[in-house]
Write an enzyme that holds these catalytic residues in place. Sequence first.
Site, mmCIF file in Angstrom:
data_model
loop_
_atom_site.group_PDB
_atom_site.id
_atom_site.type_symbol
_atom_site.label_atom_id
_atom_site.label_comp_id
_atom_site.label_asym_id
_atom_site.label_seq_id
_atom_site.Cartn_x
_atom_site.Cartn_y
_atom_site.Cartn_z
ATOM 1 C CB SER A 255 -0.851 11.827 -0.312
ATOM 2 O OG SER A 255 -1.220 11.013 0.776
ATOM 3 C CG HIS B 38 1.287 4.939 -5.718
ATOM 4 N ND1 HIS B 38 0.099 5.429 -5.253
ATOM 5 C CD2 HIS B 38 2.019 4.614 -4.620
ATOM 6 C CE1 HIS B 38 0.093 5.403 -3.933
ATOM 7 N NE2 HIS B 38 1.246 4.917 -3.519
ATOM 8 C CG HIS C 217 -1.405 8.839 -5.768
ATOM 9 N ND1 HIS C 217 -0.106 9.143 -6.111
ATOM 10 C CD2 HIS C 217 -1.383 8.535 -4.441
ATOM 11 C CE1 HIS C 217 0.660 9.073 -5.042
ATOM 12 N NE2 HIS C 217 -0.092 8.687 -4.012
ATOM 13 N NE ARG D 184 -1.414 8.895 5.499
ATOM 14 C CZ ARG D 184 -1.784 8.165 6.550
ATOM 15 N NH1 ARG D 184 -2.933 8.389 7.117
ATOM 16 N NH2 ARG D 184 -0.991 7.223 7.028
ATOM 17 C CG ASP E 284 6.391 8.835 2.084
ATOM 18 O OD1 ASP E 284 5.782 9.186 3.090
ATOM 19 O OD2 ASP E 284 5.816 8.469 1.028
ATOM 20 C CG MET F 172 1.354 0.901 2.245
ATOM 21 S SD MET F 172 1.179 1.167 4.012
ATOM 22 C CE MET F 172 0.770 2.890 4.041
ATOM 23 N N GLY F 173 -1.168 0.550 -1.940
ATOM 24 C CA GLY F 173 -2.380 0.638 -2.758
ATOM 25 C C GLY F 173 -3.001 2.022 -2.747
HETATM 26 O O1 PAF Z 1 5.515 4.396 1.406
HETATM 27 C C1 PAF Z 1 4.709 3.459 1.552
HETATM 28 O O2 PAF Z 1 3.687 3.377 0.872
HETATM 29 C C2 PAF Z 1 4.988 2.397 2.596
HETATM 30 O O3 PAF Z 1 5.612 2.945 3.704
HETATM 31 C C3 PAF Z 1 5.785 1.195 2.041
HETATM 32 C C4 PAF Z 1 7.175 1.621 1.586
HETATM 33 C C5 PAF Z 1 5.027 0.569 0.894
HETATM 34 C C6 PAF Z 1 5.965 0.136 3.133
HETATM 35 O O4 PAF Z 1 4.730 -0.342 3.592
#
Ligand code: PAF
Length: 287
Positions: A185, A37, A34, A187, A150, A30-31
């Site tokens: 995260s 990712h 960090h 966030r 997650d 979701m952009g």
């Molecule tokens: O983990 C996330 O960032 C989101 O839940 C995902 C897997 C990209 C789905 O929108």
Amino acid sequence: MKTLNSVKDLKNLLTQERLKNKNIGFVPTMGALHDGHLSLVKHCVRENEVCVVSIFVNPTQFNDKNDLDAYPRTPEKDRTLLQTAGCNYLFAPSEKEMYPEPDTRTFNFGNLACVMEGEHRPGHFNGVAQIVSKLFNIIGPCKAYFGEKDFQQIAIIQQMVKSLHLNVQIIPCPTLREADGLAMSSRNQLLSDEQRRKAPLIAQTLKESATLATNKTVREVKDFVTNTLNKEPLLRVEYFEIANRHTFTPITCWTETTLPIGCIAVFCGNVRLIDNITYFVPQIQTN
Ligand code: PAF
């Protein structure tokens, strides 16, 4: 790196890649990227000939409109980071592109989606399944990479892949942490300086609880975590559960399952943070 906003364009390009027998790996995001990712992207680049990353803040997985509006967005920075990390295709669709009509599908994940994140964010996992199934359909990856922060999301996606008979291997990747232990995260960017100083207590308390688990009961460990964190005025535990890592059924005794997982959600001001820890408890213990 090519950036695509249209499903049709991306599909055409990936069809060309498949005709050349290239393996396609995929990292959905979701952009507000960090290092966590980027470690997924690096795994993907290493293991596949083509790496696709999506950036889409998916409205259907947010049960709170304010949370959706506040979600951090850093598109320019994300592009640069992905380019450097070796991503080949960035897919950044609009909401209209992903949902030309409302998605009315409901998935039934049973108990997996009824506890912890599922219980506290109603509809969240249904929205995750909607968007991830669409992305898998469009991209057709051999492998898709997800972070273990997650943890419950990974189980949901594995269940979805199984029930829809999708040909994609889900690769869970370890949580990356800041030097003080805070799980990375998007966030975290929303934390004030003071909140940022307190937030590492979450990971530190979980770590401490893992050492207690060798001689305390499940109840005692749960109380320790909740009480320690709630004592800090800037933190408020939403839930902390110790559960079977496959079924997510809460346990009351360490011998009920091997490698139980402790999952937590904590509000730090308005910012909701999640984390988890695996308990390595000897099975001979009887409490
Ligand atoms: O983990 C996330 O960032 C989101 O839940 C995902 C897997 C990209 C789905 O929108």
